[in-house]
Design a protein around this motif. Sequence first.
Motif, PDB file in Angstrom:
ATOM      1  N   MET A 127       0.826  -1.209   0.000  1.00 46.16           N
ATOM      2  CA  MET A 127       0.000   0.000   0.000  1.00 46.16           C
ATOM      3  C   MET A 127       0.860   1.260   0.000  1.00 46.16           C
ATOM      4  O   MET A 127       0.555   2.218  -0.714  1.00 46.16           O
ATOM      5  N   LEU A 128       1.928   1.261   0.791  1.00 48.00           N
ATOM      6  CA  LEU A 128       2.812   2.433   0.799  1.00 48.00           C
ATOM      7  C   LEU A 128       3.463   2.631  -0.569  1.00 48.00           C
ATOM      8  O   LEU A 128       3.628   3.756  -1.030  1.00 48.00           O
ATOM      9  N   THR A 129       3.802   1.534  -1.222  1.00 47.43           N
ATOM     10  CA  THR A 129       4.467   1.632  -2.522  1.00 47.43           C
ATOM     11  C   THR A 129       3.497   2.033  -3.623  1.00 47.43           C
ATOM     12  O   THR A 129       3.757   2.973  -4.377  1.00 47.43           O
ATOM     13  N   PHE A 130       2.380   1.325  -3.730  1.00 43.37           N
ATOM     14  CA  PHE A 130       1.504   1.541  -4.887  1.00 43.37           C
ATOM     15  C   PHE A 130       0.401   2.560  -4.650  1.00 43.37           C
ATOM     16  O   PHE A 130       0.068   3.320  -5.538  1.00 43.37           O
ATOM     17  N   TRP A 131      -0.186   2.599  -3.480  1.00 48.18           N
ATOM     18  CA  TRP A 131      -1.261   3.561  -3.241  1.00 48.18           C
ATOM     19  C   TRP A 131      -0.730   4.913  -2.828  1.00 48.18           C
ATOM     20  O   TRP A 131      -1.292   5.931  -3.198  1.00 48.18           O
ATOM     21  N   GLU A 132       0.330   4.915  -2.037  1.00 46.94           N
ATOM     22  CA  GLU A 132       0.884   6.197  -1.593  1.00 46.94           C
ATOM     23  C   GLU A 132       1.987   6.689  -2.508  1.00 46.94           C
ATOM     24  O   GLU A 132       2.437   7.816  -2.387  1.00 46.94           O
ATOM     25  N   GLY A 133       2.470   5.830  -3.421  1.00 48.67           N
ATOM     26  CA  GLY A 133       3.475   6.237  -4.392  1.00 48.67           C
ATOM     27  C   GLY A 133       4.858   6.475  -3.804  1.00 48.67           C
ATOM     28  O   GLY A 133       5.632   7.257  -4.348  1.00 48.67           O
ATOM     29  N   LEU A 134       5.188   5.806  -2.715  1.00 49.01           N
ATOM     30  CA  LEU A 134       6.488   6.006  -2.083  1.00 49.01           C
ATOM     31  C   LEU A 134       7.549   5.107  -2.711  1.00 49.01           C
ATOM     32  O   LEU A 134       7.264   3.978  -3.124  1.00 49.01           O
ATOM     33  N   GLU A 135       8.749   5.608  -2.770  1.00 52.29           N
ATOM     34  CA  GLU A 135       9.904   4.842  -3.234  1.00 52.29           C
ATOM     35  C   GLU A 135      10.344   3.902  -2.112  1.00 52.29           C
ATOM     36  O   GLU A 135      10.079   4.188  -0.933  1.00 52.29           O
ATOM     37  N   PRO A 136      11.067   2.818  -2.437  1.00 52.25           N
ATOM     38  CA  PRO A 136      11.522   1.899  -1.388  1.00 52.25           C
ATOM     39  C   PRO A 136      12.293   2.588  -0.259  1.00 52.25           C
ATOM     40  O   PRO A 136      12.111   2.270   0.914  1.00 52.25           O
ATOM     41  N   ARG A 137      13.120   3.574  -0.582  1.00 53.82           N
ATOM     42  CA  ARG A 137      13.867   4.263   0.474  1.00 53.82           C
ATOM     43  C   ARG A 137      12.921   5.049   1.378  1.00 53.82           C
ATOM     44  O   ARG A 137      13.134   5.163   2.583  1.00 53.82           O
ATOM     45  N   GLU A 138      11.830   5.580   0.803  1.00 48.25           N
ATOM     46  CA  GLU A 138      10.849   6.315   1.600  1.00 48.25           C
ATOM     47  C   GLU A 138      10.024   5.360   2.467  1.00 48.25           C
ATOM     48  O   GLU A 138       9.738   5.642   3.624  1.00 48.25           O
ATOM     49  N   VAL A 139       9.665   4.214   1.882  1.00 44.49           N
ATOM     50  CA  VAL A 139       8.945   3.199   2.636  1.00 44.49           C
ATOM     51  C   VAL A 139       9.817   2.733   3.803  1.00 44.49           C
ATOM     52  O   VAL A 139       9.336   2.540   4.923  1.00 44.49           O
ATOM     53  N   ALA A 140      11.121   2.589   3.548  1.00 44.81           N
ATOM     54  CA  ALA A 140      12.063   2.172   4.588  1.00 44.81           C
ATOM     55  C   ALA A 140      12.051   3.162   5.744  1.00 44.81           C
ATOM     56  O   ALA A 140      12.070   2.763   6.915  1.00 44.81           O
ATOM     57  N   THR A 141      11.990   4.431   5.431  1.00 47.41           N
ATOM     58  CA  THR A 141      11.944   5.451   6.482  1.00 47.41           C
ATOM     59  C   THR A 141      10.662   5.328   7.296  1.00 47.41           C
ATOM     60  O   THR A 141      10.684   5.378   8.526  1.00 47.41           O
ATOM     61  N   VAL A 142       9.539   5.152   6.617  1.00 47.18           N
ATOM     62  CA  VAL A 142       8.251   5.034   7.313  1.00 47.18           C
ATOM     63  C   VAL A 142       8.229   3.799   8.216  1.00 47.18           C
ATOM     64  O   VAL A 142       7.758   3.862   9.347  1.00 47.18           O
TER      65      VAL A 142
END
Length: 188
Positions: A127-142
């Motif tokens: 969901m963070l990747t596809f719905w929120e449009g976050l990059e893996p590095r951003e998902v890692a931060t979250v």
Amino acid sequence: MSSGTEHEDLFRRAYAANFEPLLAYALRRVEQPEDAADVVAETFLVAWRRSREMPPEAEVRLWLHGVARRVLANHHRGGVRRGRLGERLRQRLRPVVAADPGSEVPERLTVRAALAGLGESDREVLMLTFWEGLEPREVATVLHVSPAAVRTRLSRARARLRDLVGDDLAPPGHVLDVMAARAPEEGR
């Protein structure tokens, strides 16, 4: 009698003598009774913090009304700010809510059901990747993990989702074969 005790005594007397008049004052100036209680509580909090500045007992009532007046002004400004913020949020949410036709498209319902069947970790990374449009590095931060861990989780989550949904989802749009069945003719 110590100076601290003297100030505490003055505060107690001021509170006892002025609580009800200040509550009545606030009730006449706010829309909700609970807001009046907040105004009076804030007024006495200010009075407690500034008890060393409190005037003699003969003048304390007017001083408290002055404090209450400023607290009310802050309360009203805060209400206006909250109203403006609420309106801005409503304006921003309208296109987001209107732009997601997920509940209208059967394929999206299938994906949502499959997501619900995934574990929390898999669902969140997808969901963070596809719905929120976050990059893996951003998902890692979250998620407070490394980008490499996110890429690994994402790869596994995609595979699990594919197993649940399958590879043959039709392109987005209406499912035609549901409406293509012939209706029985009358009288047969």
